[in-house]
Design a protein around this motif. Structure first.
Motif, PDB file in Angstrom:
ATOM      1  N   PRO A  16       0.824  -1.198   0.000  1.00 55.36           N
ATOM      2  CA  PRO A  16       0.000   0.000   0.000  1.00 55.36           C
ATOM      3  C   PRO A  16       0.861   1.252   0.000  1.00 55.36           C
ATOM      4  O   PRO A  16       2.004   1.232   0.445  1.00 55.36           O
ATOM      5  CB  PRO A  16      -0.805  -0.129   1.304  1.00 55.36           C
ATOM      6  CG  PRO A  16       0.007  -1.029   2.166  1.00 55.36           C
ATOM      7  CD  PRO A  16       0.704  -1.965   1.244  1.00 55.36           C
ATOM      8  N   TRP A  20      -1.446   8.575   0.773  1.00 56.54           N
ATOM      9  CA  TRP A  20      -2.445   8.561  -0.283  1.00 56.54           C
ATOM     10  C   TRP A  20      -2.832  10.004  -0.582  1.00 56.54           C
ATOM     11  O   TRP A  20      -3.118  10.760   0.337  1.00 56.54           O
ATOM     12  CB  TRP A  20      -3.658   7.769   0.180  1.00 56.54           C
ATOM     13  CG  TRP A  20      -4.690   7.514  -0.878  1.00 56.54           C
ATOM     14  CD1 TRP A  20      -5.790   8.276  -1.135  1.00 56.54           C
ATOM     15  CD2 TRP A  20      -4.722   6.435  -1.807  1.00 56.54           C
ATOM     16  NE1 TRP A  20      -6.509   7.736  -2.182  1.00 56.54           N
ATOM     17  CE2 TRP A  20      -5.870   6.609  -2.606  1.00 56.54           C
ATOM     18  CE3 TRP A  20      -3.898   5.334  -2.042  1.00 56.54           C
ATOM     19  CZ2 TRP A  20      -6.216   5.724  -3.626  1.00 56.54           C
ATOM     20  CZ3 TRP A  20      -4.240   4.463  -3.054  1.00 56.54           C
ATOM     21  CH2 TRP A  20      -5.388   4.650  -3.830  1.00 56.54           C
ATOM     22  N   SER A  48      -6.290   0.713 -10.349  1.00 56.15           N
ATOM     23  CA  SER A  48      -6.265   0.420  -8.915  1.00 56.15           C
ATOM     24  C   SER A  48      -6.051  -1.051  -8.607  1.00 56.15           C
ATOM     25  O   SER A  48      -5.847  -1.415  -7.442  1.00 56.15           O
ATOM     26  CB  SER A  48      -7.557   0.908  -8.253  1.00 56.15           C
ATOM     27  OG  SER A  48      -8.681   0.282  -8.815  1.00 56.15           O
ATOM     28  N   LEU A  51      -3.132  -2.265  -6.510  1.00 56.90           N
ATOM     29  CA  LEU A  51      -3.200  -2.449  -5.056  1.00 56.90           C
ATOM     30  C   LEU A  51      -3.287  -3.910  -4.645  1.00 56.90           C
ATOM     31  O   LEU A  51      -3.114  -4.239  -3.469  1.00 56.90           O
ATOM     32  CB  LEU A  51      -4.400  -1.680  -4.487  1.00 56.90           C
ATOM     33  CG  LEU A  51      -4.386  -0.160  -4.692  1.00 56.90           C
ATOM     34  CD1 LEU A  51      -5.688   0.444  -4.205  1.00 56.90           C
ATOM     35  CD2 LEU A  51      -3.208   0.461  -3.967  1.00 56.90           C
ATOM     36  N   THR A 207      -6.961  -1.433   2.676  1.00 63.50           N
ATOM     37  CA  THR A 207      -6.473  -1.041   1.362  1.00 63.50           C
ATOM     38  C   THR A 207      -6.481  -2.229   0.414  1.00 63.50           C
ATOM     39  O   THR A 207      -6.024  -3.315   0.762  1.00 63.50           O
ATOM     40  CB  THR A 207      -5.043  -0.476   1.467  1.00 63.50           C
ATOM     41  OG1 THR A 207      -5.084   0.756   2.181  1.00 63.50           O
ATOM     42  CG2 THR A 207      -4.437  -0.229   0.086  1.00 63.50           C
ATOM     43  N   TRP A 254     -12.948   7.155  -2.818  1.00 62.06           N
ATOM     44  CA  TRP A 254     -11.526   7.459  -2.987  1.00 62.06           C
ATOM     45  C   TRP A 254     -10.749   7.152  -1.711  1.00 62.06           C
ATOM     46  O   TRP A 254      -9.676   6.546  -1.739  1.00 62.06           O
ATOM     47  CB  TRP A 254     -11.347   8.921  -3.367  1.00 62.06           C
ATOM     48  CG  TRP A 254      -9.912   9.379  -3.385  1.00 62.06           C
ATOM     49  CD1 TRP A 254      -9.287  10.162  -2.469  1.00 62.06           C
ATOM     50  CD2 TRP A 254      -8.922   9.060  -4.370  1.00 62.06           C
ATOM     51  NE1 TRP A 254      -7.968  10.360  -2.811  1.00 62.06           N
ATOM     52  CE2 TRP A 254      -7.724   9.691  -3.976  1.00 62.06           C
ATOM     53  CE3 TRP A 254      -8.930   8.297  -5.540  1.00 62.06           C
ATOM     54  CZ2 TRP A 254      -6.548   9.577  -4.715  1.00 62.06           C
ATOM     55  CZ3 TRP A 254      -7.768   8.194  -6.280  1.00 62.06           C
ATOM     56  CH2 TRP A 254      -6.592   8.828  -5.861  1.00 62.06           C
ATOM     57  N   GLU A 255     -11.281   7.537  -0.581  1.00 64.02           N
ATOM     58  CA  GLU A 255     -10.554   7.414   0.680  1.00 64.02           C
ATOM     59  C   GLU A 255     -10.510   5.981   1.200  1.00 64.02           C
ATOM     60  O   GLU A 255      -9.695   5.676   2.069  1.00 64.02           O
ATOM     61  CB  GLU A 255     -11.185   8.336   1.726  1.00 64.02           C
ATOM     62  CG  GLU A 255     -10.955   9.814   1.410  1.00 64.02           C
ATOM     63  CD  GLU A 255     -11.647  10.734   2.392  1.00 64.02           C
ATOM     64  OE1 GLU A 255     -12.516  10.245   3.160  1.00 64.02           O
ATOM     65  OE2 GLU A 255     -11.330  11.941   2.394  1.00 64.02           O
ATOM     66  N   HIS A 257      -9.686   3.397  -0.727  1.00 63.63           N
ATOM     67  CA  HIS A 257      -8.604   2.716  -1.472  1.00 63.63           C
ATOM     68  C   HIS A 257      -9.031   1.339  -1.980  1.00 63.63           C
ATOM     69  O   HIS A 257      -8.292   0.365  -1.885  1.00 63.63           O
ATOM     70  CB  HIS A 257      -7.343   2.557  -0.609  1.00 63.63           C
ATOM     71  CG  HIS A 257      -6.949   3.791   0.142  1.00 63.63           C
ATOM     72  ND1 HIS A 257      -6.070   3.752   1.200  1.00 63.63           N
ATOM     73  CD2 HIS A 257      -7.296   5.089  -0.001  1.00 63.63           C
ATOM     74  CE1 HIS A 257      -5.902   4.977   1.683  1.00 63.63           C
ATOM     75  NE2 HIS A 257      -6.648   5.803   0.963  1.00 63.63           N
ATOM     76  N   TRP A 291      -9.881   7.128 -12.108  1.00 64.78           N
ATOM     77  CA  TRP A 291      -9.009   6.415 -11.185  1.00 64.78           C
ATOM     78  C   TRP A 291      -8.549   5.055 -11.683  1.00 64.78           C
ATOM     79  O   TRP A 291      -7.684   4.443 -11.056  1.00 64.78           O
ATOM     80  CB  TRP A 291      -9.713   6.204  -9.840  1.00 64.78           C
ATOM     81  CG  TRP A 291     -10.263   7.440  -9.217  1.00 64.78           C
ATOM     82  CD1 TRP A 291      -9.919   8.743  -9.491  1.00 64.78           C
ATOM     83  CD2 TRP A 291     -11.282   7.496  -8.208  1.00 64.78           C
ATOM     84  NE1 TRP A 291     -10.658   9.602  -8.710  1.00 64.78           N
ATOM     85  CE2 TRP A 291     -11.502   8.872  -7.909  1.00 64.78           C
ATOM     86  CE3 TRP A 291     -12.020   6.537  -7.526  1.00 64.78           C
ATOM     87  CZ2 TRP A 291     -12.436   9.292  -6.960  1.00 64.78           C
ATOM     88  CZ3 TRP A 291     -12.948   6.949  -6.590  1.00 64.78           C
ATOM     89  CH2 TRP A 291     -13.147   8.317  -6.303  1.00 64.78           C
ATOM     90  N   THR A 293     -10.479   2.313 -11.724  1.00 63.57           N
ATOM     91  CA  THR A 293     -11.041   1.338 -10.779  1.00 63.57           C
ATOM     92  C   THR A 293     -12.116   0.511 -11.481  1.00 63.57           C
ATOM     93  O   THR A 293     -13.126   1.070 -11.936  1.00 63.57           O
ATOM     94  CB  THR A 293     -11.656   2.048  -9.558  1.00 63.57           C
ATOM     95  OG1 THR A 293     -10.626   2.770  -8.874  1.00 63.57           O
ATOM     96  CG2 THR A 293     -12.282   1.040  -8.599  1.00 63.57           C
TER      97      THR A 293
END
Length: 339
Positions: A16, A20, A48, A51, A207, A254-255, A257, A291, A293
Protein backbone atom coordinates in the motif's frame (compact mmCIF):
# COMPACT_ATOMS: atom_id res chain seq x y z
CA UNK A 1 -1.10 10.70 -27.57
CA UNK A 2 -1.75 10.04 -23.90
CA UNK A 3 -1.62 12.87 -21.39
CA UNK A 4 1.84 13.55 -19.90
CA UNK A 5 2.50 11.99 -16.50
CA UNK A 6 1.70 14.20 -13.52
CA UNK A 7 4.22 15.31 -10.96
CA UNK A 8 2.63 13.20 -8.20
CA UNK A 9 4.85 10.27 -7.15
CA UNK A 10 3.61 6.89 -8.45
CA UNK A 11 2.64 4.08 -6.13
CA UNK A 12 4.66 0.91 -6.15
CA UNK A 13 3.10 -2.49 -6.70
CA UNK A 14 4.83 -3.97 -3.65
CA UNK A 15 2.46 -2.73 -0.98
CA UNK A 16 0.00 0.00 0.00
CA UNK A 17 1.08 3.58 -0.55
CA UNK A 18 2.96 5.26 2.28
CA UNK A 19 0.75 8.29 1.71
CA UNK A 20 -2.44 8.56 -0.28
CA UNK A 21 -3.23 11.79 -2.14
CA UNK A 22 -6.06 13.67 -0.48
CA UNK A 23 -9.31 13.94 -2.39
CA UNK A 24 -8.75 17.68 -2.56
CA UNK A 25 -5.44 17.02 -4.39
CA UNK A 26 -7.34 15.71 -7.41
CA UNK A 27 -6.93 16.05 -10.35
CA UNK A 28 -3.37 14.74 -10.30
CA UNK A 29 -2.95 15.73 -13.96
CA UNK A 30 -4.07 19.38 -13.83
CA UNK A 31 -4.51 19.59 -17.60
CA UNK A 32 -6.85 16.58 -17.53
CA UNK A 33 -10.53 16.28 -16.60
CA UNK A 34 -11.78 16.87 -13.04
CA UNK A 35 -10.99 14.24 -10.43
CA UNK A 36 -8.45 12.26 -12.42
CA UNK A 37 -5.70 10.28 -10.71
CA UNK A 38 -3.76 9.66 -13.91
CA UNK A 39 -0.18 8.57 -13.33
CA UNK A 40 -0.75 7.41 -9.76
CA UNK A 41 -0.02 3.73 -10.39
CA UNK A 42 3.06 2.09 -11.90
CA UNK A 43 1.06 -0.03 -14.37
CA UNK A 44 -1.53 2.14 -16.10
CA UNK A 45 -3.45 -0.78 -17.61
CA UNK A 46 -4.14 -2.22 -14.15
CA UNK A 47 -5.25 1.03 -12.52
CA UNK A 48 -6.26 0.42 -8.91
CA UNK A 49 -5.67 -3.30 -9.39
CA UNK A 50 -2.05 -2.33 -8.70
CA UNK A 51 -3.20 -2.45 -5.06
CA UNK A 52 -3.64 -6.23 -5.30
CA UNK A 53 -0.09 -7.20 -4.44
CA UNK A 54 1.30 -10.67 -3.70
CA UNK A 55 1.61 -9.62 -0.07
CA UNK A 56 -1.97 -8.52 0.52
CA UNK A 57 -3.33 -11.36 -1.61
CA UNK A 58 -1.52 -13.87 0.61
CA UNK A 59 -2.72 -12.01 3.68
CA UNK A 60 -6.31 -12.05 2.42
CA UNK A 61 -6.14 -15.78 1.70
CA UNK A 62 -4.84 -16.43 5.21
CA UNK A 63 -7.41 -14.26 6.98
CA UNK A 64 -10.49 -15.07 4.87
CA UNK A 65 -10.31 -18.75 3.90
CA UNK A 66 -11.45 -20.96 6.79
CA UNK A 67 -13.88 -23.60 5.52
CA UNK A 68 -13.05 -23.65 1.81
CA UNK A 69 -16.72 -23.19 0.88
CA UNK A 70 -17.00 -21.63 -2.59
CA UNK A 71 -19.85 -19.49 -3.94
CA UNK A 72 -20.26 -18.33 -7.52
CA UNK A 73 -20.77 -14.60 -8.00
CA UNK A 74 -21.87 -14.78 -11.66
CA UNK A 75 -25.45 -14.58 -12.83
CA UNK A 76 -25.91 -17.24 -15.56
CA UNK A 77 -25.01 -16.08 -19.05
CA UNK A 78 -28.26 -15.09 -20.69
CA UNK A 79 -29.50 -13.20 -17.64
CA UNK A 80 -31.17 -10.80 -17.89
CA UNK A 81 -33.06 -12.47 -20.71
CA UNK A 82 -34.17 -9.09 -22.04
CA UNK A 83 -31.22 -6.68 -21.76
CA UNK A 84 -31.84 -2.97 -21.39
CA UNK A 85 -29.81 -0.17 -23.02
CA UNK A 86 -30.68 -1.49 -26.53
CA UNK A 87 -28.29 -4.42 -26.21
CA UNK A 88 -28.79 -7.71 -28.01
CA UNK A 89 -29.56 -10.79 -25.87
CA UNK A 90 -27.20 -13.68 -25.30
CA UNK A 91 -27.31 -16.50 -27.84
CA UNK A 92 -26.08 -20.05 -27.24
CA UNK A 93 -26.03 -22.59 -30.05
CA UNK A 94 -25.00 -26.24 -29.72
CA UNK A 95 -23.18 -27.38 -32.87
CA UNK A 96 -23.32 -31.15 -33.47
CA UNK A 97 -20.21 -32.56 -35.12
CA UNK A 98 -20.78 -33.21 -38.81
CA UNK A 99 -19.27 -36.71 -38.75
CA UNK A 100 -19.13 -37.92 -35.15
CA UNK A 101 -22.57 -38.50 -33.66
CA UNK A 102 -21.48 -38.19 -30.02
CA UNK A 103 -19.49 -34.94 -30.28
CA UNK A 104 -20.67 -31.32 -29.92
CA UNK A 105 -19.17 -27.85 -30.07
CA UNK A 106 -21.04 -24.74 -29.08
CA UNK A 107 -21.10 -21.08 -30.03
CA UNK A 108 -21.68 -18.13 -27.70
CA UNK A 109 -22.65 -14.72 -29.05
CA UNK A 110 -23.15 -11.95 -26.53
CA UNK A 111 -22.53 -8.34 -25.65
CA UNK A 112 -20.21 -8.27 -22.64
CA UNK A 113 -22.38 -5.51 -21.14
CA UNK A 114 -25.63 -7.48 -20.97
CA UNK A 115 -25.04 -9.68 -17.92
CA UNK A 116 -22.67 -10.07 -14.98
CA UNK A 117 -19.66 -8.04 -15.99
CA UNK A 118 -16.58 -6.11 -15.12
CA UNK A 119 -16.51 -2.77 -16.92
CA UNK A 120 -12.99 -2.30 -18.22
CA UNK A 121 -11.27 1.04 -18.71
CA UNK A 122 -12.18 1.12 -22.40
CA UNK A 123 -15.88 1.09 -21.57
CA UNK A 124 -16.38 4.61 -20.29
CA UNK A 125 -14.31 7.74 -20.75
CA UNK A 126 -14.87 11.35 -19.82
CA UNK A 127 -17.77 12.28 -22.09
CA UNK A 128 -16.94 15.95 -22.60
CA UNK A 129 -13.16 15.53 -22.83
CA UNK A 130 -13.38 12.33 -24.89
CA UNK A 131 -10.47 10.84 -22.94
CA UNK A 132 -10.24 7.43 -21.34
CA UNK A 133 -8.23 6.50 -18.26
CA UNK A 134 -4.69 7.85 -18.38
CA UNK A 135 -5.57 10.35 -21.11
CA UNK A 136 -5.96 7.70 -23.81
CA UNK A 137 -7.77 8.82 -26.97
CA UNK A 138 -10.17 6.83 -29.14
CA UNK A 139 -7.62 6.41 -31.92
CA UNK A 140 -5.43 4.36 -29.57
CA UNK A 141 -8.18 1.81 -28.80
CA UNK A 142 -7.60 -0.83 -31.47
CA UNK A 143 -9.76 -3.96 -31.73
CA UNK A 144 -6.85 -6.35 -31.38
CA UNK A 145 -4.87 -4.78 -28.55
CA UNK A 146 -3.33 -1.59 -27.31
CA UNK A 147 -3.75 0.30 -24.04
CA UNK A 148 -6.40 -0.34 -21.40
CA UNK A 149 -7.55 -3.74 -22.69
CA UNK A 150 -9.15 -5.96 -20.08
CA UNK A 151 -6.69 -8.69 -21.11
CA UNK A 152 -4.12 -6.89 -18.96
CA UNK A 153 -6.12 -7.84 -15.88
CA UNK A 154 -6.16 -11.51 -16.86
CA UNK A 155 -2.46 -11.44 -17.70
CA UNK A 156 -1.74 -10.10 -14.22
CA UNK A 157 -3.62 -13.00 -12.62
CA UNK A 158 -7.09 -11.50 -12.40
CA UNK A 159 -8.88 -9.71 -9.60
CA UNK A 160 -7.90 -11.68 -6.52
CA UNK A 161 -8.08 -10.46 -2.94
CA UNK A 162 -10.33 -9.67 0.00
CA UNK A 163 -13.98 -9.06 -0.80
CA UNK A 164 -16.39 -7.17 1.46
CA UNK A 165 -20.17 -7.29 1.05
CA UNK A 166 -22.43 -4.44 2.12
CA UNK A 167 -25.88 -6.05 2.12
CA UNK A 168 -28.02 -2.94 1.84
CA UNK A 169 -31.14 -4.92 0.94
CA UNK A 170 -30.89 -6.97 4.14
CA UNK A 171 -30.24 -3.82 6.19
CA UNK A 172 -33.42 -2.22 4.84
CA UNK A 173 -35.40 -5.35 5.74
CA UNK A 174 -33.90 -6.21 9.13
CA UNK A 175 -32.92 -2.85 10.60
CA UNK A 176 -35.31 -0.37 9.04
CA UNK A 177 -38.02 -3.06 8.81
CA UNK A 178 -39.18 -1.53 5.55
CA UNK A 179 -40.30 -3.07 2.26
CA UNK A 180 -37.59 -3.64 -0.34
CA UNK A 181 -36.42 -0.56 -2.18
CA UNK A 182 -37.74 -0.14 -5.73
CA UNK A 183 -35.05 -1.66 -7.93
CA UNK A 184 -36.73 -0.85 -11.26
CA UNK A 185 -36.80 2.85 -10.45
CA UNK A 186 -33.99 5.38 -10.13
CA UNK A 187 -33.65 4.69 -6.39
CA UNK A 188 -30.50 6.34 -5.08
CA UNK A 189 -28.67 4.76 -2.14
CA UNK A 190 -26.92 7.53 -0.19
CA UNK A 191 -23.58 7.16 1.53
CA UNK A 192 -25.26 7.43 4.93
CA UNK A 193 -27.09 4.14 4.28
CA UNK A 194 -23.93 2.36 3.09
CA UNK A 195 -22.16 3.48 6.25
CA UNK A 196 -25.09 2.36 8.40
CA UNK A 197 -25.02 -1.03 6.66
CA UNK A 198 -21.29 -1.37 7.29
CA UNK A 199 -21.71 -0.40 10.95
CA UNK A 200 -24.58 -2.89 11.42
CA UNK A 201 -22.45 -5.67 9.93
CA UNK A 202 -19.31 -4.67 11.85
CA UNK A 203 -17.32 -4.37 8.62
CA UNK A 204 -13.80 -3.00 8.53
CA UNK A 205 -12.13 -1.88 5.30
CA UNK A 206 -8.54 -2.42 4.19
CA UNK A 207 -6.47 -1.04 1.36
CA UNK A 208 -7.08 -3.09 -1.78
CA UNK A 209 -10.49 -4.45 -0.74
CA UNK A 210 -13.00 -5.43 -3.43
CA UNK A 211 -16.32 -3.84 -2.50
CA UNK A 212 -19.67 -5.53 -3.24
CA UNK A 213 -23.07 -3.89 -2.69
CA UNK A 214 -26.30 -5.89 -2.71
CA UNK A 215 -29.54 -4.13 -3.59
CA UNK A 216 -31.68 -7.21 -4.33
CA UNK A 217 -31.89 -6.44 -8.05
CA UNK A 218 -31.14 -9.91 -9.44
CA UNK A 219 -33.63 -11.59 -7.10
CA UNK A 220 -36.31 -9.06 -8.02
CA UNK A 221 -35.64 -9.56 -11.72
CA UNK A 222 -35.94 -13.33 -11.45
CA UNK A 223 -39.35 -12.90 -9.80
CA UNK A 224 -40.71 -11.10 -12.89
CA UNK A 225 -43.01 -12.77 -15.38
CA UNK A 226 -41.82 -13.00 -19.00
CA UNK A 227 -44.18 -10.13 -19.87
CA UNK A 228 -42.76 -7.97 -17.07
CA UNK A 229 -39.19 -8.73 -18.13
CA UNK A 230 -39.94 -7.61 -21.67
CA UNK A 231 -41.60 -4.44 -20.40
CA UNK A 232 -38.55 -3.48 -18.32
CA UNK A 233 -36.22 -3.44 -21.32
CA UNK A 234 -38.69 -1.49 -23.48
CA UNK A 235 -38.99 1.49 -21.15
CA UNK A 236 -37.94 4.84 -22.66
CA UNK A 237 -35.47 5.38 -19.80
CA UNK A 238 -33.45 2.56 -18.15
CA UNK A 239 -34.31 3.36 -14.53
CA UNK A 240 -32.54 1.18 -11.96
CA UNK A 241 -31.45 1.31 -8.34
CA UNK A 242 -27.84 2.17 -7.51
CA UNK A 243 -25.50 4.27 -5.44
CA UNK A 244 -26.11 8.00 -5.30
CA UNK A 245 -23.55 9.84 -7.40
CA UNK A 246 -22.58 12.87 -5.35
CA UNK A 247 -19.47 14.40 -3.84
CA UNK A 248 -19.61 12.59 -0.52
CA UNK A 249 -19.98 9.19 -2.23
CA UNK A 250 -17.08 9.90 -4.58
CA UNK A 251 -14.87 11.16 -1.75
CA UNK A 252 -15.66 8.10 0.41
CA UNK A 253 -14.85 5.69 -2.42
CA UNK A 254 -11.53 7.46 -2.99
CA UNK A 255 -10.55 7.41 0.68
CA UNK A 256 -11.29 3.68 1.10
CA UNK A 257 -8.60 2.72 -1.47
CA UNK A 258 -10.72 -0.03 -3.07
CA UNK A 259 -9.06 -2.15 -5.75
CA UNK A 260 -12.45 -2.67 -7.46
CA UNK A 261 -16.15 -2.11 -6.77
CA UNK A 262 -19.18 -4.13 -7.83
CA UNK A 263 -22.85 -4.67 -7.17
CA UNK A 264 -25.89 -6.64 -8.28
CA UNK A 265 -27.44 -3.56 -9.88
CA UNK A 266 -27.21 -2.82 -13.62
CA UNK A 267 -25.12 0.37 -13.49
CA UNK A 268 -23.61 0.27 -9.97
CA UNK A 269 -24.73 3.89 -9.61
CA UNK A 270 -28.42 4.73 -9.99
CA UNK A 271 -29.56 4.85 -13.62
CA UNK A 272 -29.96 6.55 -16.04
CA UNK A 273 -26.47 7.72 -15.16
CA UNK A 274 -26.07 10.46 -17.79
CA UNK A 275 -29.23 12.38 -16.85
CA UNK A 276 -30.17 11.41 -13.29
CA UNK A 277 -27.59 13.46 -11.41
CA UNK A 278 -25.05 16.20 -11.91
CA UNK A 279 -22.40 14.84 -14.29
CA UNK A 280 -19.78 16.41 -12.05
CA UNK A 281 -19.97 13.33 -9.80
CA UNK A 282 -20.95 10.56 -12.22
CA UNK A 283 -19.31 7.45 -10.75
CA UNK A 284 -18.43 5.99 -14.16
CA UNK A 285 -16.37 9.12 -14.85
CA UNK A 286 -14.54 9.08 -11.54
CA UNK A 287 -14.02 5.32 -11.13
CA UNK A 288 -13.28 4.12 -14.67
CA UNK A 289 -11.94 7.16 -16.50
CA UNK A 290 -10.47 9.00 -13.55
CA UNK A 291 -9.01 6.42 -11.18
CA UNK A 292 -8.80 3.22 -13.21
CA UNK A 293 -11.04 1.34 -10.78
CA UNK A 294 -12.95 -1.64 -12.26
CA UNK A 295 -16.73 -1.45 -11.89
CA UNK A 296 -18.72 -4.68 -11.62
CA UNK A 297 -22.42 -4.84 -12.47
CA UNK A 298 -25.21 -7.41 -12.21
CA UNK A 299 -23.19 -9.81 -10.04
CA UNK A 300 -25.34 -12.51 -8.46
CA UNK A 301 -24.91 -11.81 -4.75
CA UNK A 302 -27.87 -13.79 -3.42
CA UNK A 303 -26.06 -16.95 -2.33
CA UNK A 304 -23.01 -15.12 -1.03
CA UNK A 305 -25.32 -12.90 1.04
CA UNK A 306 -27.03 -15.97 2.53
CA UNK A 307 -23.65 -17.49 3.29
CA UNK A 308 -22.43 -14.30 4.97
CA UNK A 309 -25.58 -14.14 7.06
CA UNK A 310 -25.26 -17.77 8.12
CA UNK A 311 -21.59 -17.43 9.04
CA UNK A 312 -21.95 -14.00 10.62
CA UNK A 313 -19.10 -12.54 8.57
CA UNK A 314 -19.16 -10.18 5.62
CA UNK A 315 -15.72 -10.62 4.12
CA UNK A 316 -14.29 -13.45 2.03
CA UNK A 317 -11.60 -14.28 -0.49
CA UNK A 318 -12.42 -13.40 -4.10
CA UNK A 319 -11.02 -14.93 -7.29
CA UNK A 320 -12.15 -13.39 -10.57
CA UNK A 321 -10.42 -13.99 -13.91
CA UNK A 322 -11.87 -11.97 -16.82
CA UNK A 323 -11.69 -13.16 -20.41
CA UNK A 324 -8.24 -12.64 -21.90
CA UNK A 325 -9.45 -10.74 -24.97
CA UNK A 326 -6.74 -8.42 -26.38
CA UNK A 327 -8.17 -4.94 -26.25
CA UNK A 328 -11.33 -6.16 -24.53
CA UNK A 329 -13.81 -3.60 -23.22
CA UNK A 330 -15.59 -5.72 -20.59
CA UNK A 331 -15.93 -9.32 -19.48
CA UNK A 332 -18.01 -11.75 -17.47
CA UNK A 333 -16.32 -11.90 -14.06
CA UNK A 334 -15.90 -15.67 -13.73
CA UNK A 335 -15.83 -14.96 -10.00
CA UNK A 336 -16.08 -17.03 -6.85
CA UNK A 337 -16.07 -16.13 -3.17
CA UNK A 338 -14.19 -18.51 -0.88
CA UNK A 339 -14.92 -18.67 2.86
Amino acid sequence: MSAPPPSAPPLTATGPPSSWPAFTALPLTPSGPPGNAWGLYPNRDLGSLNLLTPSNTASAASSEIHTGQRVSLDWPLGHPRNPSFNRAPFKHTILPHKRLAAVNDDSLVFNTQCGSQWDGFRHYGYLEAERWYGGVRRGELANDGGPLGIDAWAAAGGIVGRGVLLDHARWVKDVLQQPPRAVFESTQIPLSELLATAAHQGVDFRTGDILFTRTGFTAAYEALSPEQEAAVCKRPEPEFIGLRADREMVEWLWERHFAAVAGDQPSFEAAPIETLTDRAYMLHHWLLAGWGTPVGEMFDLEEVARTCERLGRWSFFVVSVPLKVPGGVASPPNAVAIF
